[in-house]
Design an enzyme around this catalytic site. Structure first.
Site: not given
Length: 433
Positions: A237, A392, A396, A419
């Site tokens: 973030h 969101h 990321d 991720h």
């Protein structure tokens, strides 16, 4: 000992209050105890303590806010701050608000007693005892500066658009709680000179970890970097906001996990804008993607394509109530990022929470720092956007894809990635570099 009033010990942990009381009683001091900031402030008026020992991290009103109110009510009463986390950041903010000293937990008896004697002897004494951390350590001083690894600025191949190097105009502090560890956490941001890069450094050591792909340790439910015994978790973030604002050089002091704040990056944006920026000289080029790169893993896929800017086209598809969502965002204006992407919060599903916590994750997940979806919809708060989850995911990705220290100049087409895939495709870019 002839002190005008007792020493007021303010800590939310009963064991610490009692052990401090025992030690100080043995030294001849009388003590009063308070379990939180509100309790301390109410006792302040009647007790007129000779000194206050004040913990930083307390539920409700934290130590910094309690200190601010104490200084307003009784400016002559010395206050020593105590903290087991974010020592440097604590020192800077606490001394700014008028603390006479601060000491790090676990408390060492000699340091504690020296600090008490100094505070009671001369209330404005700030010189630390030998071996004690100094109140407002300047991380930019030569002896305090950790060794940096400026991996980004040497051989900048695949040169795309030129960007000005940038750091923050001054140091700044943020406090919060780690999402996965559940531990109280703090950050201090310190400006760095040109050609330095972005580095994280632990609170109790001087080993700086470059915010770089080479140091990524894990990508489970968050991105974690490690160097030796120092590691920093959930960096995506803050990295996202740094990418959006084009910050190339910065030292970030952290105690293990970046605080989750409200689950978004909007508080980082607010802080950066409040502090301001300093433009710096030196070449800094975006990474020009000249040929497509692709990663596919089951339902997840991510593809980088040549483009004149950094653009993300993301699609996610979950069972109801989230459903299928797609959003396209072009990162060319911090104001657009702050408005359209930064407020989007971490999200999770009620059915998964037990599993995550059995794995030791989401221990800091409260109802005010992520969106929890039940079968009917979000159960803890209204959505900030109808498509908040996909936004969101883009946030990321903007953070993860900044881990080569240069902004990508590419169009990113992604579906159901996390991720792990973000880092995998970045490794392909690094091979081309």
């Amino acid at each position: 000992m002839g002190h005008p009033g007792p020493i007021l010990i303010v800590d939310d942990e009963a064991s610490i209050r009692k052990s401090l009381e025992g030690v100080l009683n043995d030294e001849g001091y009388s003590c009063a105890l308070a379990s939180d900031g509100a309790d301390a402030l109410s006792q302040l008026q009647s007790l007129h303590p000779s000194l206050v020992l004040l913990d930083i991290w307390m539920p409700g009103m934290d130590g910094i806010e309690t200190l601010r109110r104490m200084r307003a009510a009784q400016p002559e009463t010395p206050v020593i701050m105590m903290s087991g986390h974010a020592t440097i950041s604590t020192a800077i903010k606490a001394t700014k608000f008028g603390a006479s000293d601060f000491i790090e937990k676990p408390l060492e008896l000699d340091l504690l007693l020296n600090a008490i004697r100094r505070a009671l002897g001369t209330q404005d004494a700030r010189s630390p005892a030998a071996g004690e951390p100094a109140g407002s350590t300047d991380l930019r001083s030569p002896e305090g500066m950790p060794e940096l690894q400026p991996l980004v600025f040497g051989n900048q191949t695949l040169r795309g658009a030129l960007m000005p190097q940038r750091t923050l105009a001054r140091s700044a502090v943020l406090y919060g709680q780690g999402l996965h560890s559940g531990k109280k956490s703090g950050l201090i941001f310190e400006p760095l000179g040109p050609n330095s890069g972005i580095h994280f450094v632990g609170v109790s050591d001087n080993r700086a970890i470059p915010a770089h792909l080479d140091f990524v340790e894990s990508t489970g439910y968050a991105t974690t970097i490690r160097l030796g015994t120092t590691h920093v978790a959930t960096i995506e973030h803050v990295m996202s906001a740094l990418n959006a604002y084009g910050i190339s050089n910065l030292l970030i002091k952290c105690n293990g996990e970046v605080p989750v704040l409200d689950g978004s990056s909007v508080q980082f944006c607010s802080l950066f804008e409040e502090v301001g920026f300093e433009s710096q000289t030196g070449d800094w080029h975006q990474i020009l993607v000249k040929e497509p790169f692709q990663i596919t893993a089951g339902k997840a896929s991510i593809r980088l394509e040549p483009c004149d800017a950094f653009e993300i086209d993301y699609t996610l598809e979950y069972p109801a109530p989230v459903g299928k969502q797609r959003y396209v965002f072009r990162l060319d204006d911090p104001a657009a990022y702050r408005k359209e992407i930064a407020p989007a919060r971490t999200f999770g599903f009620a059915r998964d929470i037990g599993l995550l916590q059995r794995q030791g994750l989401a221990l800091g997940g409260r109802f005010d720092n992520f969106v929890l979806f039940g079968e009917e919809g979000p159960v803890n708060d209204a959505l900030r956007f109808p498509d908040e989850p996909v936004r969101h995911k883009i946030m990321d990705m903007i953070g993860d894809l900044y881990l080569l220290g240069r902004r990508l100049q590419a169009r990113v087409v992604a579906r159901m990635t996390g991720h792990t895939q973000n880092i995998a495709v970045l490794k392909k870019v690094r091979e081309a570099l």
